[in-house]
Each structure stands twice: as structure tokens, then as C-alpha cells.
Design a protein around this motif. Structure first.
Motif, PDB file in Angstrom:
ATOM      1  N   GLY A 365       0.764  -1.245   0.000  1.00  0.00           N
ATOM      2  CA  GLY A 365       0.000   0.000   0.000  1.00  0.00           C
ATOM      3  C   GLY A 365       0.793   1.291   0.000  1.00  0.00           C
ATOM      4  O   GLY A 365       0.211   2.362   0.083  1.00  0.00           O
ATOM      5  N   GLY A 366       2.098   1.206  -0.102  1.00  0.00           N
ATOM      6  CA  GLY A 366       2.874   2.439  -0.092  1.00  0.00           C
ATOM      7  C   GLY A 366       4.048   2.369  -1.045  1.00  0.00           C
ATOM      8  O   GLY A 366       4.949   3.202  -1.009  1.00  0.00           O
TER       9      GLY A 366
ATOM     10  N   ASP B  17      -3.923  -0.060   9.681  1.00  0.00           N
ATOM     11  CA  ASP B  17      -3.932   0.701   8.424  1.00  0.00           C
ATOM     12  C   ASP B  17      -4.710   2.010   8.579  1.00  0.00           C
ATOM     13  O   ASP B  17      -4.358   3.007   7.970  1.00  0.00           O
ATOM     14  CB  ASP B  17      -4.535  -0.134   7.289  1.00  0.00           C
ATOM     15  N   GLY B  22      -0.406   2.787   4.916  1.00  0.00           N
ATOM     16  CA  GLY B  22       0.808   2.377   4.216  1.00  0.00           C
ATOM     17  C   GLY B  22       1.356   3.451   3.293  1.00  0.00           C
ATOM     18  O   GLY B  22       2.553   3.508   3.047  1.00  0.00           O
ATOM     19  N   ARG B  23       0.478   4.334   2.801  1.00  0.00           N
ATOM     20  CA  ARG B  23       0.962   5.345   1.844  1.00  0.00           C
ATOM     21  C   ARG B  23       1.889   6.362   2.507  1.00  0.00           C
ATOM     22  O   ARG B  23       2.537   7.136   1.825  1.00  0.00           O
ATOM     23  CB  ARG B  23      -0.210   6.049   1.162  1.00  0.00           C
ATOM     24  N   TYR B  25       4.344   5.314   4.576  1.00  0.00           N
ATOM     25  CA  TYR B  25       5.491   4.549   5.057  1.00  0.00           C
ATOM     26  C   TYR B  25       6.825   5.249   4.802  1.00  0.00           C
ATOM     27  O   TYR B  25       7.785   5.037   5.529  1.00  0.00           O
ATOM     28  CB  TYR B  25       5.507   3.159   4.407  1.00  0.00           C
ATOM     29  N   HIS B  26       6.861   6.077   3.774  1.00  0.00           N
ATOM     30  CA  HIS B  26       8.126   6.778   3.502  1.00  0.00           C
ATOM     31  C   HIS B  26       8.480   7.721   4.656  1.00  0.00           C
ATOM     32  O   HIS B  26       9.611   8.181   4.749  1.00  0.00           O
ATOM     33  CB  HIS B  26       8.038   7.539   2.178  1.00  0.00           C
ATOM     34  N   ARG B  28       8.367   6.803   7.788  1.00  0.00           N
ATOM     35  CA  ARG B  28       8.493   6.033   9.021  1.00  0.00           C
ATOM     36  C   ARG B  28       9.788   6.272   9.785  1.00  0.00           C
ATOM     37  O   ARG B  28       9.870   5.959  10.967  1.00  0.00           O
ATOM     38  CB  ARG B  28       8.286   4.550   8.755  1.00  0.00           C
ATOM     39  N   LEU B  31       9.187   9.871  12.697  1.00  0.00           N
ATOM     40  CA  LEU B  31       7.926   9.552  13.378  1.00  0.00           C
ATOM     41  C   LEU B  31       7.067  10.773  13.715  1.00  0.00           C
ATOM     42  O   LEU B  31       5.839  10.704  13.577  1.00  0.00           O
ATOM     43  CB  LEU B  31       8.202   8.687  14.609  1.00  0.00           C
ATOM     44  N   ARG B  68       2.732  -3.510  12.763  1.00  0.00           N
ATOM     45  CA  ARG B  68       3.535  -2.282  12.753  1.00  0.00           C
ATOM     46  C   ARG B  68       3.425  -1.534  14.087  1.00  0.00           C
ATOM     47  O   ARG B  68       2.353  -1.137  14.520  1.00  0.00           O
ATOM     48  CB  ARG B  68       3.153  -1.387  11.568  1.00  0.00           C
ATOM     49  N   GLU B  69       4.576  -1.351  14.705  1.00  0.00           N
ATOM     50  CA  GLU B  69       4.609  -0.694  16.002  1.00  0.00           C
ATOM     51  C   GLU B  69       4.500   0.817  15.849  1.00  0.00           C
ATOM     52  O   GLU B  69       4.285   1.542  16.815  1.00  0.00           O
ATOM     53  CB  GLU B  69       5.924  -1.074  16.699  1.00  0.00           C
TER      54      GLU B  69
END
Lengths: 420, 165
Positions: A365-366, B17, B22-23, B25-26, B28, B31, B68-69
Motif C-alpha cells: 500500500g505504499g 492501516d 501504508g501510503r 510509510y516513507h 516512518r 515519526l 507495525r509498532e
């Protein structure tokens, strides 16, 4: 004094903590194998370093690393992450499959890192997939993984078990994916929360390992802590084929305590999970005609050779509909090669599909293969939550590889039975 | 410890989610930046309007889905003092405690968006000031209370060197 028998989960935890334990007990258990990937490893390493400083991990031979979510690196951020992880693996002597072998879960199984009776943790929720080999495998977070890296142990509450007994006669073009979707729909997204799922019954016994892995993989979608299938001849055949020789099978006792859910699949049509919940499950006839913009065949759930073969049988000699983009991603390098050697990849390309190198693909999804607003993805993966494959205004329908392939040909959801 | 804040109400089965799409995630490795999108797919206004000390109040199975933490981390970074839900998905449940984000298992039906709450974490008491109601939380397992009392698993291990069950 009446001593009741034990479930597979209770036996594995008893062995792993060195005490006789039952469901409900809290234990500190020895971990046989631990897996991290490119998304969850950075925080696991951070936690490990905060706990242990510059020390070595507890046992580097028991840790496996693989990059599968952003692969090959889709951004500089991903490339930097991969670089750091590579360095950590090198320093620690950890086996790192890097970007080379495909989806971590498939690698864990096919490279022989999981044996029946093992207690395996992975920093990914779909770690429960390895239960198909008769292991207790469960997903954990990064800080727990940091603790495992440092100590080789983790605390658990020994779970109760729900046994799903699947019997009856499976209709043509109905597969383990349809069965697991049906079960999730029956019990709901938290129907197995905190508990171990066990899959049993005649239908499961007749399944190949590839089909079983699909069912175990999705235990988490009903909250399951594990998705265990008792080892049998098929398990032994699979392990022999991949060269795993030494293992001790763990079987459940007849008088073990568990709750039971039964499903007779006779007459069951292919199943579909509608947006935006995995437990929003209906028979395919209810959603037939839903226009698709993208069809994704792949993921740890349904990206194995057998899945690709099922899809290819539909797509052989056909062309995909003009309104559809078909993305096919084999789960691992070895499954990819088998598909290549048997001409399956050729069939997908001839049909107008795009074949990508083994990785999580759109399911992450990313990264790539995302959908736009108001687009519909029909996908063989495991989750259809809002935004799971791109735009939060997109919609995802989860299906089997057969239903996905049939959908690609018609450009709308169809029952694979109707086109054969 | 007594926590005070407003309730942000969510339904059942809020997934990781929804919490951390997820979009993003870049983001991450950054934070605080990721936290600007916390809960975006469950309530797009939440990240902007949440105030330090506020509570997330949800139905059953909060935090289902991935391991995912980042999910509990960004909730904590957004200033949320605790998550109250009828039940939690197990990986999120562990992750939140491990990073020191307090959770309470309570019947949240009587709490509405915007209600002022006062929570006594150690006693497990939730006081709904707006509605003048009291709700009792189901106690966490001892091992989790011990971890939470140290502010998370890393601090716990640093202090005790190991874990005893």
C-alpha cells in the motif's frame, strides 16, 4: 486425578518453556526462529540496541532477515533503510536474504527455516502462515523482537485453541482461499482473538501445502495468534522436497480442550471479501458484475506456483479486458522460476499482464501498483482495509487466484465456474 | 496516575492501516512527521485537532491488522494519554504496552465524542465527567502492568536485566 490432554499449542509452549503448561498460563518461552523484514526491522534493531547496546544478538543463526515490502528500493528512504539493515546483518552474522529471494514468509517456509513443533516469531502479522507446517508461529511487534534479539525469549499467554473442522465436497474452482474467507466471515475480525486456530477435517487433510499455507496465513484476519495444521503425510512430503530432515512432529491429544467450529463446504461457491473488511464475506454471485480496474495475483497469501498455475489455466490463450491492469507477483524467486520454466509467466504476459519480481507489491500500500480514488482492486492478498492498496477512496475485493484470473478476463467480478 | 482529557470516539475494528496508512510509510524514519497523519483513515480531522491528554475511545478489536509498532508510537506522539476500548487486537495490545502507551479494556458504549474523561490508570477507574458516570476497567495481566509501570519493555529490561514470569 483426571489429567486432560494437550493441544498442539499447549505442547509446543510446554516444550519451549520447560514446564507443563495449559491455556491461560503465562510463560517465558525459548524462541526457535525469528524473522524481520525491511519495515519492522529498524524499530526492532533500535529496541535491541537500547536494551543490549553494542552486544551481539542472542543467536545469529536463529534470526532471518529479508527485504520484501519496498523492493527493489522504491525511494531513497527505502534505500537508506536497506543499507542500514544490511550493515546490521553483516555485523551480527545474521542470514539476510536482502531483496533477492522474495516475500519473507514464503522464504521462511521454503528455505526450511520452520519445522513442525517450532516456536517461531516474526515481526509481521502474517507470520502465522508457518503454522501450516505444524509450528506455532506468531506475529509480534518490533520492541518484542528487540527483546527476542537480546534474550532469545519472549513472554506469552498460552492460548486456547479453536479447531475449525472443514468437511464436505469442495466444488470445482473453489479453493482454500474461499474456505478461509468463509470462516473469517463466520467468526468475524476478532472471532479468534488471543486464540490459536487449528484447521482440521477431510478437506484440509486433502489440501496441498500451498493451499494450507493460504489458510494459515489468514488466521490473523480473525484475530488468531496462530493458524496451525497438524502435521501429516503432506507435511512430511513437503519437508522432504525442500530438504528438511530432522524434526519432531507435535500432535494434539484426543482429549485436549478446544472449542470447535464446523463448516461443510458442499455446494459452497467462491467467496469474496468486500470492502473494507476482511470479514465482510459474500458468495461471488452477490458481487458479480462489479467492474475492476486492477487485478492483483500474488502476496504471501496466494503468490505460490500453485496459485499462479490456477490463474494461468484461466488466462491461457485469453486477453485481459481493456479496462483492467493485471499485476502478477510470484511470492518468491523459486516459485517465480518454476512458473517461468512451466510457461506460466509467458501466459500472463501474453494475456496482457505485468509480472513483477517477488515482493509484497500492491498489498503493502505504499510502494507500487497502487490504486487511485474510486478505483476497484480485485486481489488475492489478505487485507482490504481502507487505503491498503493506495487511495483511501479506492475499494479492494479479496478473492482466490481463480476468481481473480476470471475477473481479469472479463473486467468485472465473475464466477470462475461460469466461464469454464 | 490520573489522566484528564476529551474522548475521541471510534467504532469497532479500527486497524493499524487506519492508524498509520501504508501510503505514509516513507515517513516512518521521521515519526513526528508520520504522527501528523495518525488515525487519518478513521477520522481525517483527528491529527490536527487532537490535544495533549485526549483519549482514543473505541469499540472492539482496536488495532487489528498488521504488527507495525508505528501505530501505537504515533498515537503516543500525538499526545494521546490512553486508548480505551472494549477489546484490543493482540499484537497492538502488546506493542502499545511495550512502548508505554496505556490501554484500558472498558465498556465504552456510554462514552460519546467530546466527553470529558478522568482516568485513574492504576485503579482502572474511568470517570465520565460530562455524563457523571463511572466505568470500571478490566485489569491488565500482571506482566503487562509491570511493563507499563516502567514506561515500556525497554525500560523494564534495563531495570531488571531480564524478565520473570
Amino acid at each position: 486425578m483426571g489429567k486432560t490432554g494437550k493441544t498442539i499449542a499447549e505442547k509446543i509452549f510446554s516444550r519451549a518453556c520447560g514446564k507443563d503448561v495449559k491455556a491461560g498460563d503465562y510463560v517465558l518461552a525459548d524462541i526457535d526462529r525469528a524473522m524481520v523484514h525491511d519495515i519492522t526491522a529498524p524499530l526492532a534493531i533500535k529496541a535491541f540496541k537500547e536494551i543490549a547496546g553494542d552486544a551481539k544478538v542472542w543467536d545469529s543463526s536463529r534470526i532471518i532477515m529479508a527485504f520484501d515490502h519496498q523492493v527493489p528500493a522504491d525511494s531513497i528512504v527505502a534505500a537508506e533503510t536497506h543499507k542500514k539493515l544490511r550493515r546490521f546483518a553483516e555485523e551480527q552474522g545474521i542470514l539476510n536474504y536482502d531483496v533477492r529471494e522474495g516475500i519473507a514468509h514464503q522464504i521462511m517456509v521454503e528455505k526450511g527455516h520452520v519445522r513442525p513443533g517450532d516456536l517461531v516469531v516474526g515481526a509481521d502479522s502474517h507470520t502465522c502462515m508457518y503454522g501450516a507446517l505444524g509450528a506455532f508461529a506468531t506475529g509480534i511487534g518490533s520492541t518484542d523482537m528487540g527483546f527476542v534479539f537480546a534474550t532469545g525469549k519472549l513472554w506469552f499467554r498460552v492460548p486456547e485453541t479453536i479447531r475449525f473442522e472443514v468437511n464436505g465436497k469442495l466444488e470445482k474452482y473453489v479453493y482454500s482461499k474461499d474456505i478461509i474467507l468463509k470462516l473469517i466471515g463466520m467468526v468475524g475480525a476478532d472471532g479468534a482473538n488471543y486464540r490459536a486456530c487449528e484447521y482440521a477435517g477431510d478437506v484440509v487433510r486433502k489440501m496441498s501445502m500451498a493451499q494450507r499455507l493460504t489458510m494459515s496465513n489468514m488466521a490473523i484476519e480473525m484475530g488468531g495468534k496462530a493458524g496451525i495444521i497438524e502435521p501429516d503425510e503432506e507435511t512430511r512430503k513437503y519437508l522432504k522436497a525442500i530438504g528438511v530432515k530432522e524434526f519432531e512432529e507435535v500432535h494434539g491429544d484426543d482429549d485436549a480442550q478446544f472449542s470447535r467450529i464446523e463448516l461443510d463446504v458442499t455446494g459452497m461457491e467462491p467467496q469474496v471479501a468486500k470492502p473494507h473488511r476482511v470479514d465482510n464475506v459474500v458468495g461471488v454471485s452477490e458481487v458479480e458484475g462489479t467492474r475492476a480496474d486492477q487485478v492483483f495475483i500474488g502476496s504471501c497469501t496466494n503468490g505460490r506456483y500453485e496459485d499462479l498455475k490456477i490463474a494461468a489455466e484461466f488466462l491461457d490463450g485469453e486477453k485481459i479486458a481493456k479496462n483492467v491492469r493485471l499485476i502478477v507477483i510470484p511470492a518468491s524467486r523459486s516459485e517465480y522460476r518454476r512458473a517461468l520454466e512451466d510457461g506460466l509467466i509467458d501466459i500472463f504476459i501474453e494475456a496482457g499482464g505485468i509480472v513483477e519480481f517477488p515482493c509484497c507489491g500492491p498489498c503493502m500500500g505504499g510502494s507500487f501498483g497502487l490504486i487511485a480514488s474510486n478505483e476497484v482492486s480485485v486481489s488475492t492478498s489478505n487485507r482490504n482495509f481502507i487505503g491498503r492498496q493506495g487511495s483511501p477512496e479506492g475499494k479492494i475485493y479479496l478473492v482466490s487466484p481463480a476468481t481473480a484470473a476470471a475477473t481479469a478476463i472479463y473486467g468485472e467480478i465473475v464466477n470462475p465456474r461460469d466461464i469454464r | 496516575m490520573i489522566l484528564k482529557g476529551r474522548a475521541w470516539k471510534f467504532g469497532d475494528d479500527v486497524s493499524t492501516d487506519h492508524i498509520t496508512p501504508g501510503r505514509y510509510y516513507h515517513l516512518r524514519s521521521d515519526l513526528p512527521e508520520l504522527a501528523k497523519h495518525v488515525m487519518e483513515d478513521a477520522n481525517p480531522e483527528f491529527a490536527e485537532k487532537v490535544r495533549p491528554g485526549d483519549f482514543i475511545v473505541a469499540g472492539k478489536n482496536f488495532g487489528c491488522g498488521s504488527s507495525r509498532e508505528h501505530a501505537p508510537i504515533v498515537i503516543k506522539l500525538a499526545g494521546v494519554s490512553a486508548v480505551l476500548a472494549r477489546s484490543f487486537a493482540r499484537i497492538f495490545y502488546r506493542n502499545a504496552i511495550n512502548i508505554g502507551l496505556p490501554l484500558l479494556i472498558v465498556d465504552t458504549d456510554g462514552i460519546d465524542e467530546g466527553d470529558e474523561l478522568e482516568v485513574d490508570l492504576s485503579a482502572g477507574d474511568v470517570k465520565n465527567i460530562t455524563k457523571d458516570m463511572r466505568i470500571k476497567a478490566k485489569p491488565l495481566p500482571e506482566v503487562m502492568i509491570n511493563i507499563l509501570n516502567e514506561g515500556g519493555l525497554v525500560n523494564y529490561v534495563k531495570k531488571y536485566g531480564d524478565m520473570v514470569i
